[in-house]
Structure formats: structure tokens, C-alpha cells
Design a protein around this motif. Structure first.
Motif, short mmCIF file in Angstrom:
data_model
loop_
_atom_site.label_atom_id
_atom_site.label_comp_id
_atom_site.label_asym_id
_atom_site.label_seq_id
_atom_site.Cartn_x
_atom_site.Cartn_y
_atom_site.Cartn_z
N GLY A 110 -4.36 -4.88 3.40
CA GLY A 110 -4.69 -3.60 4.03
C GLY A 110 -3.38 -2.91 4.39
N GLU A 162 -4.24 -3.59 -1.22
CA GLU A 162 -5.06 -2.47 -0.75
C GLU A 162 -6.33 -2.38 -1.58
OE1 GLU A 162 -4.80 -0.28 2.61
OE2 GLU A 162 -6.16 0.09 0.92
N ARG A 193 3.87 -1.38 17.24
CA ARG A 193 2.82 -2.31 16.84
C ARG A 193 3.25 -3.12 15.61
NH1 ARG A 193 -1.01 -1.56 13.09
NH2 ARG A 193 -0.27 0.54 12.69
N1 SAM Z 1 -1.82 -2.37 7.90
C1 SAM Z 1 -1.43 -0.98 8.13
C2 SAM Z 1 -1.11 -0.77 9.58
O1 SAM Z 1 -1.40 -1.66 10.38
O2 SAM Z 1 -0.57 0.28 9.93
C3 SAM Z 1 -2.53 -0.02 7.70
C4 SAM Z 1 -3.76 -0.05 8.55
S1 SAM Z 1 -5.03 0.98 7.94
C5 SAM Z 1 -5.76 1.55 9.40
C6 SAM Z 1 -6.20 -0.17 7.27
C7 SAM Z 1 -6.08 -0.33 5.78
O3 SAM Z 1 -6.82 -1.48 5.37
C8 SAM Z 1 -6.66 0.85 5.01
O4 SAM Z 1 -5.69 1.38 4.16
C9 SAM Z 1 -7.83 0.22 4.24
O5 SAM Z 1 -8.00 0.79 2.96
C10 SAM Z 1 -7.40 -1.23 4.13
N2 SAM Z 1 -8.49 -2.19 3.93
C11 SAM Z 1 -9.68 -2.24 4.57
N3 SAM Z 1 -10.41 -3.26 4.11
C12 SAM Z 1 -9.67 -3.89 3.17
C13 SAM Z 1 -9.88 -5.01 2.31
N4 SAM Z 1 -11.02 -5.69 2.33
N5 SAM Z 1 -8.91 -5.36 1.46
C14 SAM Z 1 -7.75 -4.67 1.42
N6 SAM Z 1 -7.50 -3.61 2.19
C15 SAM Z 1 -8.44 -3.21 3.05
#
Ligand code: SAM
Length: 227
Positions: free
Chosen positions: A23, A46, A5
Motif C-alpha cells: 500500500g 500497490e 508518521r
Molecule cells: N503507505 C502510504 C502512507 O502511509 O502514507 C500510503 C497510504 S494510502 C492512505 C493507502 C494505500 O494502500 C492506497 O494507495 C491503496 O491503494 C493501498 N492499498 C489498499 N489496499 C491494498 C492492498 N490490498 N494491497 C496493496 N495496496 C493496497
């Protein structure tokens, strides 16, 4: 050893890009891009402290602090003008949340020449947002991994006006053209799921007519595309 992915997301990052990965969690995506020599600079944004600290230690462990900055911030607030970001990646969250993040700081999108987005759900709504904000879809991919089928959407600002049809918004203009085996699989699954939903709605003591109509419309849209 990035997931399939995230490897697909990474493929669309231009050589020498200045990336904001919003994120970022552990910062695996920007770290892999930096190790491959694919990017000049990255911000790993993050909003949650734990994941932010994971990114900080990953960057330190790999000695990438000269290339990647981890920032604890909500969405695009992680981006500073001096970063001169040209590419934004947002992966692994829902399409609705992605649109909220993009909507919250329109000024941060000035100078951005590419968005690479991987919504877990809510792809149609995200495409609609892109269309309404003059970001044209340049490429799309479907990736099957760990029992899920993910979509990757690459978009760039457009000066020419364009519209997507209901089909293109729902299924993706490029995915619709490619009609890969995973495409058929994804929409077969979705058809099954939506038919179950319809049966449930119909079983209600007072079935909601408008909701049934809407559901039937969506189901016939999927059927048409699968035929
Ligand atoms: N991007 C990585 C991936 O695709 O493997 C991590 C995905 S993880 C499921 C989602 C991440 O987005 C989490 O660590 C969460 O804390 C972060 N996140 C959610 N809302 C966010 C925001 N408004 N700003 C920054 N980070 C955010």
C-alpha cells in the motif's frame, strides 16, 4: 521530508533490510529509505493503478530503479521468493485491512523477521491478530500529526508463547508503559466519543441491553487506564 508518521515507521527499518512496503502509494517510504542508504532492496506494492503509476514515476525520477521495484498486486502477492524480503511495512490503512492482507498469503511471511505496521484505526484487533500468529510486539510509538494520533506497532516472530491482556490489546503493551502525553490525549478523546455513543444508544426507544453493557465495559476500561 517524509511525514512524522512515516519517519517513525522508517526508524524501525533495520539497516540493510529488504523491505516490502504494501500500500505504498507514491512509494515515499521506500524512496526515503533508499536515499538514506538504509535498505538494500524494496518492493513497493500497490493494488490500485493510479498510485502504482505514481510509485513508478517517483522511482524513475529519483533514479532508484536498481533498489526499488514497484508492483501492481493485491497485498503480499507483490512479494516474490527471489526478493528475499525480511521486513514488511504497511502504513496508512485500517487495522482490519492490515490483518486481511497478512492473512491472505501466510507463505509470504516465511523469512520475514519484522513487521512495522501503522494502522489508522482498529489497533486492538491488529494486536490480537499478531498475538494469535506468534508475532510479538517489540516496540510501539504514538505520533501526533495533522490533528490525528497515529500508532506504530513493530512486531517480530516469536518462538516462545505469550499472551496479551485485554488492556495490552486495547492500549498497546509499550504505549501503556510509556504513558506519553499523546496517549492521555488519544484516550481522553476516545472516552468522550464513546460516552456520546453510549448516550445515543440509551436514547433508542428500545435500548439494546447487551450493547449498552458492552459499551459501558469499554468505557470503564478507558477510565481505569486514564486514572
Ligand atoms: N503507505 C502510504 C502512507 O502511509 O502514507 C500510503 C497510504 S494510502 C492512505 C493507502 C494505500 O494502500 C492506497 O494507495 C491503496 O491503494 C493501498 N492499498 C489498499 N489496499 C491494498 C492492498 N490490498 N494491497 C496493496 N495496496 C493496497
Amino acid at each position: 521530508n517524509l511525514s512524522q508518521r512515516l519517519t517513525t515507521v522508517a526508524k524501525f527499518v533495520p539497516q540493510g533490510a529488504r523491505v516490502a512496503d504494501i500500500g505504498s502509494d507514491h512509494g515515499y517510504l521506500p524512496a526515503a529509505l533508499a536515499l538514506q542508504g538504509q535498505i538494500e532492496y524494496a518492493v513497493a506494492g500497490e493494488v490500485v493503478r493510479g498510485p502504482y503509476e505514481n510509485a513508478v514515476s517517483e522511482i524513475k525520477k529519483l533514479d532508484l530503479a536498481k533498489i526499488i521495484q514497484a508492483r501492481l498486486a493485491d497485498g503480499l502477492a507483490a512479494i516474490k521468493d527471489s526478493d528475499r524480503i525480511d521486513t514488511i511495512t504497511i502504513a496508512g490503512i485500517g487495522g482490519a485491512l492490515i490483518t486481511q492482507i497478512l492473512d491472505a498469503h501466510p507463505e509470504k511471511l516465511i523469512g520475514v523477521t519484522r513487521l512495522i505496521l501503522q494502522p489508522n484505526v482498529g489497533e486492538a484487533r491488529l494486536r490480537e491478530w499478531l498475538m494469535n500468529h506468534q508475532f510479538q510486539i517489540m516496540a510501539e510509538r504514538m505520533v501526533a500529526e495533522d490533528g490525528h494520533i497515529y500508532e506504530v506497532i513493530v512486531a517480530e516472530p516469536s518462538i516462545v508463547p505469550f499472551r496479551y491482556s485485554k488492556y495490552e490489546l486495547t492500549f498497546g503493551p509499550f504505549l501503556l508503559e510509556q504513558r506519553s502525553p499523546v496517549f492521555a490525549q488519544k484516550w481522553q478523546n476516545e472516552l468522550q466519543r464513546q460516552e456520546n455513543v453510549l448516550q445515543q444508544i440509551k436514547r433508542a426507544s428500545k435500548p439494546p441491553v447487551a450493547k449498552i453493557k458492552q459499551q459501558e465495559k469499554y468505557i470503564s476500561l478507558i477510565r481505569e487506564v486514564l486514572n
